[in-house]
Design an enzyme around this catalytic site. Structure first.
Site, PDB file in Angstrom:
ATOM      1  N   LYS A  11       0.818  -1.211   0.000  1.00  0.00           N
ATOM      2  CA  LYS A  11       0.000   0.000   0.000  1.00  0.00           C
ATOM      3  C   LYS A  11       0.860   1.272   0.000  1.00  0.00           C
ATOM      4  O   LYS A  11       2.068   1.215   0.260  1.00  0.00           O
ATOM      5  CB  LYS A  11      -0.935  -0.038   1.213  1.00  0.00           C
ATOM      6  N   TYR A  51     -12.543  -1.548  -3.716  1.00  0.00           N
ATOM      7  CA  TYR A  51     -13.030  -1.720  -2.337  1.00  0.00           C
ATOM      8  C   TYR A  51     -14.552  -1.578  -2.231  1.00  0.00           C
ATOM      9  O   TYR A  51     -15.063  -1.307  -1.148  1.00  0.00           O
ATOM     10  CB  TYR A  51     -12.346  -0.715  -1.407  1.00  0.00           C
ATOM     11  N   PHE A  59     -15.255   3.957   7.029  1.00  0.00           N
ATOM     12  CA  PHE A  59     -13.916   4.366   6.602  1.00  0.00           C
ATOM     13  C   PHE A  59     -13.731   4.325   5.082  1.00  0.00           C
ATOM     14  O   PHE A  59     -12.638   4.576   4.587  1.00  0.00           O
ATOM     15  CB  PHE A  59     -12.860   3.480   7.270  1.00  0.00           C
ATOM     16  N   ARG A  87      -2.567 -14.527   4.874  1.00  0.00           N
ATOM     17  CA  ARG A  87      -3.209 -13.760   5.955  1.00  0.00           C
ATOM     18  C   ARG A  87      -2.413 -13.933   7.255  1.00  0.00           C
ATOM     19  O   ARG A  87      -2.284 -12.989   8.040  1.00  0.00           O
ATOM     20  CB  ARG A  87      -4.669 -14.209   6.162  1.00  0.00           C
ATOM     21  N   THR A  93      -5.541  -6.790  10.790  1.00  0.00           N
ATOM     22  CA  THR A  93      -5.784  -5.504  10.119  1.00  0.00           C
ATOM     23  C   THR A  93      -5.185  -4.344  10.905  1.00  0.00           C
ATOM     24  O   THR A  93      -4.550  -3.454  10.340  1.00  0.00           O
ATOM     25  CB  THR A  93      -7.315  -5.284   9.969  1.00  0.00           C
ATOM     26  N   ARG A 104       2.518  -6.695   8.912  1.00  0.00           N
ATOM     27  CA  ARG A 104       1.860  -5.494   9.437  1.00  0.00           C
ATOM     28  C   ARG A 104       2.468  -5.061  10.771  1.00  0.00           C
ATOM     29  O   ARG A 104       2.583  -3.863  11.050  1.00  0.00           O
ATOM     30  CB  ARG A 104       0.349  -5.718   9.545  1.00  0.00           C
ATOM     31  N   ASN A 114      -1.971   0.258   6.594  1.00  0.00           N
ATOM     32  CA  ASN A 114      -1.465  -0.972   7.208  1.00  0.00           C
ATOM     33  C   ASN A 114      -0.588  -1.814   6.262  1.00  0.00           C
ATOM     34  O   ASN A 114      -0.576  -3.034   6.327  1.00  0.00           O
ATOM     35  CB  ASN A 114      -2.619  -1.786   7.812  1.00  0.00           C
ATOM     36  N   HIS A 117      -2.210  -5.419   1.529  1.00  0.00           N
ATOM     37  CA  HIS A 117      -3.519  -6.062   1.368  1.00  0.00           C
ATOM     38  C   HIS A 117      -3.299  -7.553   1.169  1.00  0.00           C
ATOM     39  O   HIS A 117      -2.300  -7.955   0.569  1.00  0.00           O
ATOM     40  CB  HIS A 117      -4.227  -5.490   0.129  1.00  0.00           C
ATOM     41  N   GLU A 128      -9.846 -10.252  -7.387  1.00  0.00           N
ATOM     42  CA  GLU A 128      -8.910  -9.137  -7.202  1.00  0.00           C
ATOM     43  C   GLU A 128      -7.719  -9.232  -8.158  1.00  0.00           C
ATOM     44  O   GLU A 128      -7.267  -8.225  -8.703  1.00  0.00           O
ATOM     45  CB  GLU A 128      -8.447  -9.104  -5.742  1.00  0.00           C
TER      46      GLU A 128
HETATM   47  N1  UDP Z   1      -9.608  -0.120   7.287  1.00  0.00           N
HETATM   48  C1  UDP Z   1      -9.656   1.101   7.926  1.00  0.00           C
HETATM   49  N2  UDP Z   1     -10.302   1.195   9.137  1.00  0.00           N
HETATM   50  C2  UDP Z   1     -10.899   0.109   9.722  1.00  0.00           C
HETATM   51  C3  UDP Z   1     -10.841  -1.131   9.068  1.00  0.00           C
HETATM   52  C4  UDP Z   1     -10.198  -1.214   7.860  1.00  0.00           C
HETATM   53  O1  UDP Z   1      -9.124   2.090   7.423  1.00  0.00           O
HETATM   54  O2  UDP Z   1     -11.471   0.251  10.812  1.00  0.00           O
HETATM   55  C5  UDP Z   1      -8.916  -0.229   5.989  1.00  0.00           C
HETATM   56  C6  UDP Z   1      -7.567  -0.948   6.113  1.00  0.00           C
HETATM   57  O3  UDP Z   1      -6.659  -0.360   5.173  1.00  0.00           O
HETATM   58  C7  UDP Z   1      -7.932  -2.374   5.720  1.00  0.00           C
HETATM   59  C8  UDP Z   1      -8.967  -2.115   4.610  1.00  0.00           C
HETATM   60  O4  UDP Z   1      -9.704  -1.001   5.084  1.00  0.00           O
HETATM   61  O5  UDP Z   1      -6.815  -3.111   5.274  1.00  0.00           O
HETATM   62  C9  UDP Z   1      -9.897  -3.256   4.327  1.00  0.00           C
HETATM   63  O6  UDP Z   1     -10.519  -3.666   5.532  1.00  0.00           O
HETATM   64  P1  UDP Z   1     -10.668  -5.203   5.919  1.00  0.00           P
HETATM   65  O7  UDP Z   1     -11.605  -5.289   7.057  1.00  0.00           O
HETATM   66  O8  UDP Z   1     -10.992  -5.994   4.683  1.00  0.00           O
HETATM   67  O9  UDP Z   1      -9.210  -5.592   6.463  1.00  0.00           O
HETATM   68  P2  UDP Z   1      -8.082  -6.519   5.821  1.00  0.00           P
HETATM   69  O10 UDP Z   1      -8.760  -7.632   5.078  1.00  0.00           O
HETATM   70  O11 UDP Z   1      -7.260  -5.646   4.908  1.00  0.00           O
HETATM   71  O12 UDP Z   1      -7.272  -7.010   7.001  1.00  0.00           O
HETATM   72 MG    MG Z   2     -10.187  -7.574   3.598  1.00  0.00          MG
END
Ligand code: UDP
Ligand code: MG
Length: 139
Positions: A11, A51, A59, A87, A93, A104, A114, A117, A128
């Site tokens: 990112k 997204y 957010f 993962r 996250t 992360r 973070n 992705h 994706e």
């Molecule tokens: N995100 C954020 N605030 C939150 C949760 C998620 O800004 O409270 C952003 C963060 O960059 C995250 C992305 O949105 O990676 C997608 O969210 P997801 O819940 O899918 O998390 P991920 O799968 O990336 O762990």
């Molecule tokens: Mg996700």
């Protein structure tokens, strides 16, 4: 059907901080083979499309703005059990909750910025990956 592939992005925060190399090293040392990769900057509109599943979340606007704020690296990775293993390699996250030694934990700045992705299912990995890499590219 498990495809043994997942999709990732490094990112904007991690690219800006000069962490492409460090993150790719962790990915390779984690046993993942990079089968497609590109360095691009998304428009806010394209980030919004990627997204779209999060469009109802509070957010979403900031996420689209952030993901288009600078270049990213998009890649398709191959490994047995790729989605789940990746993962685990990236961690939670929220970097404050990410396990020691995860990407992360080491590189993320905040829950939004973070560092990486990782797809959450085989189906989304396929969707994706196809979003970024055309069927005419050989990978
Ligand atoms: N995100 C954020 N605030 C939150 C949760 C998620 O800004 O409270 C952003 C963060 O960059 C995250 C992305 O949105 O990676 C997608 O969210 P997801 O819940 O899918 O998390 P991920 O799968 O990336 O762990
Ligand atoms: Mg996700």
């Amino acid at each position: 059907m498990a495809t043994n592939r997942t999709f990732t992005m490094i990112k904007p925060d991690a690219v800006e901080a000069g962490n492409i190399g460090g993150i790719l090293r962790m990915i390779e040392e984690g046993g993942f083979k990079i089968v497609a990769m590109k360095y691009v900057q998304l428009s806010a509109q394209i980030a919004g499309k990627f997204y779209e599943v999060h469009s109802a979340r509070p957010f979403y606007g900031e996420l689209c703005e952030y993901m288009s704020s600078g270049p990213i690296v998009a890649a398709i990775l191959e490994k047995e059990n790729a989605v789940a293993d990746f993962r685990n390699l990236i961690g939670a996250t929220n970097p404050a909750e990410a396990a020691e030694g995860t990407i992360r934990k080491i590189y993320a700045k905040s829950i939004a910025a973070n560092a990486v992705h990782g797809s959450d299912s085989d189906e989304n990995a396929q969707i994706e990956g196809s979003f970024f890499f055309s069927q005419f590219e050989r990978f």
